[in-house]
Design an enzyme around this catalytic site. Structure first.
Site, PDB file in Angstrom:
ATOM      1  N   LYS A   1       0.830  -1.209   0.000  1.00 29.41           N
ATOM      2  CA  LYS A   1       0.000   0.000   0.000  1.00 29.41           C
ATOM      3  C   LYS A   1       0.860   1.254   0.000  1.00 29.41           C
ATOM      4  O   LYS A   1       0.564   2.227  -0.714  1.00 29.41           O
ATOM      5  CB  LYS A   1      -0.913  -0.013   1.226  1.00 29.41           C
ATOM      6  CG  LYS A   1      -1.543   1.326   1.612  1.00 29.41           C
ATOM      7  CD  LYS A   1      -2.261   1.218   2.935  1.00 29.41           C
ATOM      8  CE  LYS A   1      -2.744   2.569   3.438  1.00 29.41           C
ATOM      9  NZ  LYS A   1      -1.626   3.452   3.839  1.00 29.41           N
ATOM     10  N   ASN A   2       1.941   1.246   0.791  1.00 28.80           N
ATOM     11  CA  ASN A   2       2.765   2.439   0.939  1.00 28.80           C
ATOM     12  C   ASN A   2       3.704   2.675  -0.236  1.00 28.80           C
ATOM     13  O   ASN A   2       4.430   3.664  -0.253  1.00 28.80           O
ATOM     14  CB  ASN A   2       3.583   2.352   2.231  1.00 28.80           C
ATOM     15  CG  ASN A   2       2.700   2.486   3.455  1.00 28.80           C
ATOM     16  OD1 ASN A   2       1.584   2.994   3.385  1.00 28.80           O
ATOM     17  ND2 ASN A   2       3.183   2.011   4.591  1.00 28.80           N
TER      18      ASN A   2
ATOM     19  N   CYS B   1      -5.539   8.269   9.103  1.00 31.18           N
ATOM     20  CA  CYS B   1      -5.808   7.642  10.401  1.00 31.18           C
ATOM     21  C   CYS B   1      -5.445   8.583  11.541  1.00 31.18           C
ATOM     22  O   CYS B   1      -4.455   9.303  11.469  1.00 31.18           O
ATOM     23  CB  CYS B   1      -4.999   6.352  10.525  1.00 31.18           C
ATOM     24  SG  CYS B   1      -5.555   5.039   9.418  1.00 31.18           S
TER      25      CYS B   1
ATOM     26  N   ARG C   1       0.897  14.214  12.422  1.00 28.06           N
ATOM     27  CA  ARG C   1       1.176  14.025  11.002  1.00 28.06           C
ATOM     28  C   ARG C   1       1.000  15.330  10.213  1.00 28.06           C
ATOM     29  O   ARG C   1       0.261  15.392   9.228  1.00 28.06           O
ATOM     30  CB  ARG C   1       0.271  12.936  10.411  1.00 28.06           C
ATOM     31  CG  ARG C   1       0.360  11.633  11.138  1.00 28.06           C
ATOM     32  CD  ARG C   1      -0.564  10.580  10.581  1.00 28.06           C
ATOM     33  NE  ARG C   1       0.008   9.908   9.436  1.00 28.06           N
ATOM     34  CZ  ARG C   1      -0.582   8.885   8.817  1.00 28.06           C
ATOM     35  NH1 ARG C   1      -1.738   8.449   9.237  1.00 28.06           N
ATOM     36  NH2 ARG C   1      -0.022   8.323   7.788  1.00 28.06           N
TER      37      ARG C   1
ATOM     38  N   ASP D   1       4.078   0.322  12.235  1.00 21.07           N
ATOM     39  CA  ASP D   1       2.921  -0.438  11.768  1.00 21.07           C
ATOM     40  C   ASP D   1       2.958  -1.891  12.210  1.00 21.07           C
ATOM     41  O   ASP D   1       1.950  -2.599  12.096  1.00 21.07           O
ATOM     42  CB  ASP D   1       2.835  -0.383  10.241  1.00 21.07           C
ATOM     43  CG  ASP D   1       2.368   0.966   9.729  1.00 21.07           C
ATOM     44  OD1 ASP D   1       1.761   1.705  10.505  1.00 21.07           O
ATOM     45  OD2 ASP D   1       2.611   1.276   8.551  1.00 21.07           O
TER      46      ASP D   1
ATOM     47  N   ARG E   1      -8.799  -0.234   3.605  1.00 18.18           N
ATOM     48  CA  ARG E   1      -7.873   0.759   3.053  1.00 18.18           C
ATOM     49  C   ARG E   1      -6.520   0.141   2.736  1.00 18.18           C
ATOM     50  O   ARG E   1      -5.844   0.567   1.801  1.00 18.18           O
ATOM     51  CB  ARG E   1      -7.652   1.914   4.049  1.00 18.18           C
ATOM     52  CG  ARG E   1      -8.745   2.950   4.120  1.00 18.18           C
ATOM     53  CD  ARG E   1      -8.273   4.136   4.958  1.00 18.18           C
ATOM     54  NE  ARG E   1      -6.973   4.599   4.493  1.00 18.18           N
ATOM     55  CZ  ARG E   1      -5.981   5.009   5.289  1.00 18.18           C
ATOM     56  NH1 ARG E   1      -6.141   5.005   6.590  1.00 18.18           N
ATOM     57  NH2 ARG E   1      -4.845   5.423   4.776  1.00 18.18           N
TER      58      ARG E   1
END
Length: 455
Positions: free
Chosen positions: A40-41, A137, A142, A327, A435
């Site tokens: 995903k990243n 999230c 952030r 994560d 997601r």
């Protein structure tokens, strides 16, 4: 514009699952095989990079997750033609890039923070870009300050407006010397996506060097970029006038791999994670073994399993690569509730990442949060009154409960907790998990999980 806005809103409504609640019967080991696709990243950033090419790009191993759908919609409203080939390949043609109205961008973006990374490529292609209010999230501050300051250093003009932020580049973008106060992944991606077409040379100090960053650099080099990476977190980019499209198979999702590994450990299970590789998971594998988990490295993936016996407590401090990823800690905390003794997790990347533990405590876990930096060196959150250290005392038998998913990784951790608990649990707001976890419902079913989906 109204038609585009309606299309965007319809696309946003279709993202994720049709059901938003799942009832699980715990106490059954997860056993079987699942397959990973691209990270995903990395995948979403590679899709943005296609804007920089003068010819179409081909991206392979694309997961079917909602963040990919969001970026696909954002690219399409900017004139990029996105076509699917088979199950996991996208063709991205940026021949007709154009500006998009802020309402359409906002409707497609939803809670995603990806639009900030469109800025550099759009400034090169169109001379302007727009950023709506950004979501993501709720795991910490952030801020986008790193992004905006970096763009200013390249020569962008930042104009804050009621609907968001408009950026222009009246004199084009020029190479710059930039030093990050913290090795932010997002800010590093921003600099890379902006510097490759900027006039002159850019030097980035304090850069993030995660495997996903290195894979993005691989993509940009395939496109014609000139990028060197030093061992001291310094990246140098020589701007070029033209970039071509790329053909690339995305790096596997190591965060998803670690999540399934933690699920195997917490449920006394045995899961083969197809597509996982040892080199990118070295740090996780060391901790997994210290806790008492076992694994087997094979050419096509990694088998993670509980070998029997007692799990052991550990002290973990999250960090940027090559440290233990932030994560990874959330799913592993669930397994640590079953370890015999006291474990400590010191979170140094996001200051509010332990909100998910409230549900674990409701399920019977013994977890205390602390403002102090426990188990390691002082970090940047130590004097800021954030509960960023967790003490987990085990072993405890979790019991079923009603849980609401707070964020992506925390949500998957709640699924693991429910599957490892005695009794029945109901987990709501599971659409957030889509997601970043492709077809996780089908994967749970393949591993023998006992559950029912509810609308």
């Amino acid at each position: 514009m109204n038609t585009l806005l309606e299309d965007a809103q319809a696309a946003g409504a279709s993202v994720g699952l049709t059901a938003d609640r799942i009832t699980l019967q715990g106490g059954k080991p997860l056993v079987g095989r699942i397959e990973l696709k691209g990270a995903k990243n990395l995948v979403t950033k590679a899709m943005v990079a296609s804007l920089l090419g003068e010819t179409p790009s081909e991206l392979r191993s694309v997961p079917e997750i909602s963040d990919v759908r969001v970026v696909k919609g954002l690219l399409e409203v900017h004139g990029v033609k996105v076509s699917a080939v088979g199950d996991d390949t996208l063709l991205l043609d940026p021949a007709n890039v154009e500006s998009a109205h802020f309402e359409v961008i906002d409707a497609y973006a939803g809670s995603s923070r990806i639009p900030i990374l469109f800025c550099g490529p759009l400034l090169h292609r169109l001379g302007e870009a727009f950023i709506p209010d950004l979501g993501g999230c709720r795991i910490g501050d952030r801020p986008i300050d790193f992004h905006l300051e970096s763009l200013r250093r390249f020569g962008a003009v930042v104009d804050k407006q009621p609907q968001g932020i408009r950026l222009t580049a009246p004199n084009g973008l020029k190479g710059a010397k930039i030093e990050l106060a913290y090795p932010s992944v997002g800010a590093t991606e921003q600099v890379l996506l902006t510097a490759v077409r900027a006039e002159g040379t850019t030097e980035l100090r304090g850069a993030a060097v995660e495997p996903e960053i290195m894979d993005l650099i691989n993509i940009l080099q395939k496109m014609g970029a000139i990028i060197s990476v030093d061992t001291d977190r310094v990246i140098r980019i020589e701007g070029v006038e033209r970039l071509e499209g790329f053909k690339h198979t995305a790096l596997f999702d190591r965060n998803e791999a670690a999540s399934w590994a933690a699920a195997a450990l917490a449920t006394n299970g045995d899961i083969f994670v197809g597509g996982a590789r040892q080199s990118e998971m070295l740090t996780f594998l060391n901790v997994f073994r210290k806790v008492g988990g076992a694994f087997e490295i094979q050419d096509d993936g990694i088998r993670f399993y509980h070998p029997g016996g007692k799990l052991k407590p550990v002290i973990i401090e999250t960090d940027v690569h090559p440290g233990f990823m932030t994560d990874w800690q959330q799913p592993l905390v669930v397994a640590l509730t079953k370890a015999e003794g006291v474990s400590i997790v010191h979170e140094t990347v996001y200051e509010q990442r332990f909100g998910f533990t409230d549900a674990l405590v409701d399920m019977g876990a013994h977890i205390q949060l602390h403002r102090e930096c426990l188990g390691g060196a002082q970090c940047r959150f130590g004097q800021r009154n954030f509960n960023h250290s967790a003490v987990i005392v085990g072993p405890t038998e979790l019991h079923g409960a009603d849980v609401v998913v707070p964020d992506l990784r925390g949500g998957f951790s709640h699924l693991i907790a429910a599957l490892s608990a005695e009794g029945t649990s109901t987990v709501s707001n599971v659409g957030i998990i889509a997601r970043g976890y492709e077809n996780f419902i089908e994967k749970l079913r393949a591993l023998g999980a006992d559950f029912v989906l509810e609308a």
